[in-house]
Design a protein around this motif. Structure first.
Motif, PDB file in Angstrom:
ATOM      1  N   SER A 115       6.427   9.967  10.677  1.00  0.00           N
ATOM      2  CA  SER A 115       5.147  10.349  10.188  1.00  0.00           C
ATOM      3  C   SER A 115       5.283  10.213   8.592  1.00  0.00           C
ATOM      4  O   SER A 115       4.169   9.575   7.975  1.00  0.00           O
ATOM      5  CB  SER A 115       4.563  11.712  10.702  1.00  0.00           C
ATOM      6  OG  SER A 115       4.438  11.709  11.823  1.00  0.00           O
ATOM      7  N   LEU A 116       6.211  10.282   8.006  1.00  0.00           N
ATOM      8  CA  LEU A 116       6.462  10.437   6.523  1.00  0.00           C
ATOM      9  C   LEU A 116       6.682   8.915   6.207  1.00  0.00           C
ATOM     10  O   LEU A 116       6.220   8.612   5.181  1.00  0.00           O
ATOM     11  CB  LEU A 116       7.792  11.205   6.203  1.00  0.00           C
ATOM     12  CG  LEU A 116       7.627  12.641   6.143  1.00  0.00           C
ATOM     13  CD1 LEU A 116       8.748  13.337   5.883  1.00  0.00           C
ATOM     14  CD2 LEU A 116       6.629  13.070   4.947  1.00  0.00           C
ATOM     15  N   ALA A 186       2.383  18.071   1.420  1.00  0.00           N
ATOM     16  CA  ALA A 186       3.309  18.834   0.479  1.00  0.00           C
ATOM     17  C   ALA A 186       3.911  17.771  -0.511  1.00  0.00           C
ATOM     18  O   ALA A 186       4.182  16.565  -0.302  1.00  0.00           O
ATOM     19  CB  ALA A 186       4.454  19.562   1.136  1.00  0.00           C
ATOM     20  N   GLU A 187       4.323  18.277  -1.751  1.00  0.00           N
ATOM     21  CA  GLU A 187       5.247  17.152  -2.717  1.00  0.00           C
ATOM     22  C   GLU A 187       6.344  16.979  -2.128  1.00  0.00           C
ATOM     23  O   GLU A 187       7.189  17.710  -1.322  1.00  0.00           O
ATOM     24  CB  GLU A 187       5.233  17.941  -3.929  1.00  0.00           C
ATOM     25  CG  GLU A 187       3.968  18.319  -4.650  1.00  0.00           C
ATOM     26  CD  GLU A 187       3.188  17.011  -5.192  1.00  0.00           C
ATOM     27  OE1 GLU A 187       3.753  15.839  -5.459  1.00  0.00           O
ATOM     28  OE2 GLU A 187       1.905  17.037  -5.070  1.00  0.00           O
ATOM     29  N   PRO A 188       7.165  15.788  -2.373  1.00  0.00           N
ATOM     30  CA  PRO A 188       8.236  15.186  -1.771  1.00  0.00           C
ATOM     31  C   PRO A 188       9.303  16.510  -2.078  1.00  0.00           C
ATOM     32  O   PRO A 188       9.998  16.441  -0.925  1.00  0.00           O
ATOM     33  CB  PRO A 188       8.516  14.014  -2.541  1.00  0.00           C
ATOM     34  CG  PRO A 188       7.270  13.617  -2.858  1.00  0.00           C
ATOM     35  CD  PRO A 188       6.401  14.727  -3.190  1.00  0.00           C
ATOM     36  N   ASP A 189       9.346  17.074  -2.927  1.00  0.00           N
ATOM     37  CA  ASP A 189      10.495  18.018  -3.295  1.00  0.00           C
ATOM     38  C   ASP A 189      10.210  19.392  -2.411  1.00  0.00           C
ATOM     39  O   ASP A 189      11.243  20.342  -2.401  1.00  0.00           O
ATOM     40  CB  ASP A 189      10.715  18.433  -4.718  1.00  0.00           C
ATOM     41  CG  ASP A 189       9.617  19.013  -5.213  1.00  0.00           C
ATOM     42  OD1 ASP A 189       8.474  18.987  -4.632  1.00  0.00           O
ATOM     43  OD2 ASP A 189       9.433  19.398  -6.488  1.00  0.00           O
ATOM     44  N   TYR A 194       9.075  23.069   3.984  1.00  0.00           N
ATOM     45  CA  TYR A 194       8.076  23.018   4.789  1.00  0.00           C
ATOM     46  C   TYR A 194       8.628  22.839   6.315  1.00  0.00           C
ATOM     47  O   TYR A 194       8.350  23.071   7.489  1.00  0.00           O
ATOM     48  CB  TYR A 194       6.871  22.107   4.580  1.00  0.00           C
ATOM     49  CG  TYR A 194       5.874  22.880   3.582  1.00  0.00           C
ATOM     50  CD1 TYR A 194       4.923  23.742   4.159  1.00  0.00           C
ATOM     51  CD2 TYR A 194       5.992  22.443   2.348  1.00  0.00           C
ATOM     52  CE1 TYR A 194       4.389  24.390   3.347  1.00  0.00           C
ATOM     53  CE2 TYR A 194       5.202  23.133   1.427  1.00  0.00           C
ATOM     54  CZ  TYR A 194       4.177  24.182   1.852  1.00  0.00           C
ATOM     55  OH  TYR A 194       3.375  24.686   0.923  1.00  0.00           O
ATOM     56  N   ILE A 195       9.577  21.744   6.479  1.00  0.00           N
ATOM     57  CA  ILE A 195      10.223  21.241   7.734  1.00  0.00           C
ATOM     58  C   ILE A 195      10.933  22.535   8.489  1.00  0.00           C
ATOM     59  O   ILE A 195      10.876  22.872   9.370  1.00  0.00           O
ATOM     60  CB  ILE A 195      11.122  19.935   7.479  1.00  0.00           C
ATOM     61  CG1 ILE A 195      10.251  18.925   7.035  1.00  0.00           C
ATOM     62  CG2 ILE A 195      11.939  19.990   8.617  1.00  0.00           C
ATOM     63  CD1 ILE A 195      10.979  17.664   6.987  1.00  0.00           C
ATOM     64  N   ALA A 196      11.605  23.190   7.427  1.00  0.00           N
ATOM     65  CA  ALA A 196      12.412  24.221   7.864  1.00  0.00           C
ATOM     66  C   ALA A 196      11.514  25.450   8.437  1.00  0.00           C
ATOM     67  O   ALA A 196      11.900  26.189   9.295  1.00  0.00           O
ATOM     68  CB  ALA A 196      13.245  24.973   6.514  1.00  0.00           C
ATOM     69  N   GLU A 197      10.618  25.570   7.733  1.00  0.00           N
ATOM     70  CA  GLU A 197       9.410  26.672   8.064  1.00  0.00           C
ATOM     71  C   GLU A 197       8.846  26.434   9.432  1.00  0.00           C
ATOM     72  O   GLU A 197       8.503  27.088  10.442  1.00  0.00           O
ATOM     73  CB  GLU A 197       8.406  26.659   7.084  1.00  0.00           C
ATOM     74  CG  GLU A 197       8.813  27.382   5.709  1.00  0.00           C
ATOM     75  CD  GLU A 197       8.902  28.686   5.922  1.00  0.00           C
ATOM     76  OE1 GLU A 197       8.349  29.619   6.596  1.00  0.00           O
ATOM     77  OE2 GLU A 197      10.093  29.359   5.281  1.00  0.00           O
TER      78      GLU A 197
END
Length: 219
Positions: A115-116, A186-189, A194-197
Motif C-alpha cells: 500500500s505504501l 502519516a509523515e514518513p518518519d 503507526y505500524i507498531a500501534e
C-alpha cells in the motif's frame, strides 16, 4: 538471396522495437496516471493532465488509450495482479502455524508495504467514482480478504462458533483498514510508529481468543 534474408530480419526486428517502445510508453502513461489519480482523485483527473504528467501530447496518449476510464482499468488490473501476488505471499498457509505476534508481522508487513509503494491502488479501489469494472474487482478483493482472515481465525480458534469467527474477522479487518489509513496519512518518519500501534491493537484484540495451533494453549 542474402539480401532477401537480411531484409526479412530487418522487417522482423522493427516491429519488435516498435512493440518495445509501445510498452515503455504505456508504462510511462500508467505511472503518470497513478500520480495524477493520487493527487487529484479519479473524477478530477483528465487525459490532458495525465499526458502533461507523462510529458507527452494528448495525441500520443490517445494512440494507446481512448479515454481516462481505459487508463484506470489498465492501471487497476495491473495493480490488482501485483496485490494478489502480495496477498498470496502474506496469507500463505505456512503462516498459520506461527504464534500470533509473528503471524501479524508475516501478514501485515507485505500488505502495508504494498500500500505504501502503490498509493494509486487505494485511490482507485476505494473511490466511489471509479469505473464499474474496478469497483466490482474491489468487492471481490474485499470478500476474498475477509474470508481468508476468517479462515485464519477459525484455525487459531477451533472451538469458536462460526458466527463469532465471522464477527471477529470483520472487526479485525476493519481495525486493519483504519490503521492502514493512519499509516498512509502519516509523515514518513512516523509510519513505523503507526505500524507498531496497529499491530499492538490487533494483538491485544485477538490474543484473548487465540490458541497456539501447535499446542492448543492460549497465546
Amino acid at each position: 538471396m542474402p539480401e532477401e534474408k537480411n531484409g526479412g530480419d530487418t522487417a522482423t526486428v522493427k516491429p519488435r522495437r516498435r512493440q518495445a517502445r509501445g510498452e515503455r510508453r504505456i508504462a510511462q502513461l500508467l505511472e503518470a496516471a497513478a500520480t495524477v489519480f493520487c493527487t487529484t482523485g479519479y473524477t478530477a483527473a483528465s487525459t490532458s493532465s495525465i499526458a502533461r504528467e507523462a510529458g507527452v501530447s494528448p495525441g500520443t496518449l490517445y494512440q494507446f488509450f481512448p479515454n481516462k476510464e481505459a487508463i484506470a482499468v489498465e492501471l487497476g488490473d495491473r495493480l490488482l495482479k501485483q496485490w494478489h501476488t502480495t496477498y498470496g505471499e502474506a496469507l500463505t498457509p505456512a503462516h498459520i502455524a506461527l504464534p500470533l505476534e509473528e503471524l501479524l508481522d508475516a501478514v501485515l508487513d507485505p500488505l502495508i508495504r504494498f500500500s505504501l509503494d502503490n498509493p494509486a491502488f487505494g485511490a482507485l479501489m476505494h473511490g466511489s467514482d471509479v469505473p464499474g469494472h474496478i469497483a466490482r474487482e474491489h468487492d471481490v478483493l474485499h470478500s476474498t480478504s475477509l474470508a481468508r482472515v476468517e479462515e485464519i481465525i477459525a484455525t487459531y480458534c477451533p472451538d469458536m462458533p462460526r458466527a463469532d469467527a465471522t464477527r471477529t474477522a470483520r472487526t479485525a479487518f476493519t481495525i486493519y483498514k483504519g490503521g492502514l489509513d493512519l499509516i498512509l496519512a502519516a509523515e514518513p518518519d512516523e509510519r513505523e510508529a503507526y505500524i507498531a500501534e496497529l499491530k499492538t491493537v490487533l494483538y491485544r484484540y485477538l490474543r484473548p481468543t487465540f490458541t497456539d495451533p501447535e499446542t492448543g494453549d492460549a497465546e
